[in-house]
Design an enzyme around this catalytic site. Structure first.
Site, PDB file in Angstrom:
ATOM      1  N   ILE A  14     117.421 -40.254  39.097  1.00  0.00           N
ATOM      2  CA  ILE A  14     117.961 -39.131  38.332  1.00  0.00           C
ATOM      3  C   ILE A  14     116.904 -38.051  38.095  1.00  0.00           C
ATOM      4  O   ILE A  14     117.232 -36.916  37.761  1.00  0.00           O
ATOM      5  CB  ILE A  14     118.559 -39.623  36.993  1.00  0.00           C
ATOM      6  CG1 ILE A  14     119.711 -38.716  36.553  1.00  0.00           C
ATOM      7  CG2 ILE A  14     117.498 -39.702  35.895  1.00  0.00           C
ATOM      8  CD1 ILE A  14     120.938 -38.808  37.400  1.00  0.00           C
ATOM      9  N   LYS A  37     104.231 -47.237  34.974  1.00  0.00           N
ATOM     10  CA  LYS A  37     105.550 -47.769  35.314  1.00  0.00           C
ATOM     11  C   LYS A  37     105.416 -49.278  35.361  1.00  0.00           C
ATOM     12  O   LYS A  37     105.006 -49.852  36.377  1.00  0.00           O
ATOM     13  CB  LYS A  37     106.057 -47.229  36.657  1.00  0.00           C
ATOM     14  CG  LYS A  37     107.463 -47.710  36.984  1.00  0.00           C
ATOM     15  CD  LYS A  37     108.260 -46.675  37.721  1.00  0.00           C
ATOM     16  CE  LYS A  37     109.719 -47.131  37.867  1.00  0.00           C
ATOM     17  NZ  LYS A  37     110.562 -46.093  38.453  1.00  0.00           N
ATOM     18  N   THR A  41     110.095 -51.350  41.574  1.00  0.00           N
ATOM     19  CA  THR A  41     110.814 -51.939  42.707  1.00  0.00           C
ATOM     20  C   THR A  41     110.795 -50.934  43.865  1.00  0.00           C
ATOM     21  O   THR A  41     110.386 -49.787  43.710  1.00  0.00           O
ATOM     22  CB  THR A  41     112.260 -52.291  42.342  1.00  0.00           C
ATOM     23  OG1 THR A  41     112.970 -51.091  42.003  1.00  0.00           O
ATOM     24  CG2 THR A  41     112.318 -53.250  41.157  1.00  0.00           C
ATOM     25  N   ASP A  48     106.246 -45.078  42.669  1.00  0.00           N
ATOM     26  CA  ASP A  48     106.319 -43.926  41.771  1.00  0.00           C
ATOM     27  C   ASP A  48     104.931 -43.552  41.249  1.00  0.00           C
ATOM     28  O   ASP A  48     104.625 -42.379  41.056  1.00  0.00           O
ATOM     29  CB  ASP A  48     107.266 -44.227  40.609  1.00  0.00           C
ATOM     30  CG  ASP A  48     108.707 -44.318  41.075  1.00  0.00           C
ATOM     31  OD1 ASP A  48     109.064 -43.645  42.055  1.00  0.00           O
ATOM     32  OD2 ASP A  48     109.479 -45.076  40.466  1.00  0.00           O
ATOM     33  N   GLY A 108     110.641 -45.997  32.730  1.00  0.00           N
ATOM     34  CA  GLY A 108     111.499 -47.151  32.934  1.00  0.00           C
ATOM     35  C   GLY A 108     111.976 -47.268  34.376  1.00  0.00           C
ATOM     36  O   GLY A 108     111.820 -46.360  35.189  1.00  0.00           O
ATOM     37  N   ALA A 109     112.561 -48.407  34.679  1.00  0.00           N
ATOM     38  CA  ALA A 109     113.132 -48.664  36.009  1.00  0.00           C
ATOM     39  C   ALA A 109     114.643 -48.487  35.931  1.00  0.00           C
ATOM     40  O   ALA A 109     115.323 -49.269  35.273  1.00  0.00           O
ATOM     41  CB  ALA A 109     112.781 -50.070  36.480  1.00  0.00           C
TER      42      ALA A 109
END
Length: 230
Positions: A14, A37, A41, A48, A108-109
């Protein structure tokens, strides 16, 4: 005294990492913020953390290593299962607790209902971490519903929300989207930043962040304590 905060998205891909890159580019050096982070994944490509570091050209000292890393581009519970690994929420929360009073952006993931394990979802971890949250949503069609849902579940669990920030392509809906979410969600809009029109070098990205991100300093002001200097 520092203040860690959690960046929660309204969904996967997003714009949380774009938001994080903007924040780090503008504020990391002046305010001593680090990027973290804890659950990563999708290591089939650049992580990231690597993206933020490459985009901002910040040295290693501004980054914490993930606690858990998985190859599969999937939710943590599935990615861990695929690799025969165990994600321990208690261990993860203990690691987060150690950074709670430091200037750390914790990304967050995925969204807030992404499962960390088969029976433990992200929002429970956010709640138990006792960190304030910035919700990142899209500028595009559908963001009103997705962002209001995210704000609602966080509010109903008494999780402190600093506000929401919209990122994404520039479009004719974004101003009304931000105003509508703020009005109906009862949560301040901290700002809106559109994607740059072309790929930028680190120096150009830093200039872009300084000019286009948090233009009213709403994000930073929400993090500063009464004894902090702007």
């Amino acid at each position: 005294m520092g203040q860690a905060f959690y960046v929660a998205g309204t969904g996967t891909d997003i714009g949380k990492t774009f938001f994080s890159s903007l924040f780090m580019a503008k504020y990391a050096k002046n305010h001593g913020f680090r990027y973290w982070k804890p659950i990563q994944t999708g290591l089939t490509g650049p992580s990231d953390t690597e993206f933020v570091q490459k985009t901002t050209a910040l040295p290693d000292s501004f980054f914490l290593k993930p606690v858990y890393e998985f190859v599969a581009p999937a939710s943590p519970h599935y990615a861990a299962k695929q690799e025969g690994k165990i994600l321990d929420p208690k261990y993860l929360l203990n690691a987060i607790a150690k950074e709670r009073k430091t200037n750390t952006l914790i990304e967050g993931a995925g969204g807030v209902f992404v499962p960390w394990t088969a029976d433990y979802i992200a929002i429970k971890g956010i709640q138990e971490s006792n960190l304030p949250v910035v919700v990142v949503g899209s500028t595009e069609l559908g963001t009103i519903n997705h962002t209001l849902l995210t704000l609602d579940v966080l509010t109903n669990r008494f999780i402190p929300i600093l506000g929401f920030y919209l990122v994404g392509p520039k479009n004719e809906l974004q101003t009304d989207n931000a105003e509508t979410i703020q009005r109906l969600g009862g949560t301040p809009c901290l700002g809106v930043t559109n994607f740059p029109e072309q790929k930028l070098s680190p120096n150009d990205f830093i200039s872009f962040a300084n000019e286009s991100f948090d233009t009213n300093r709403n994000v930073m002001e929400s993090l500063l304590g009464p004894d902090d200097e702007g």
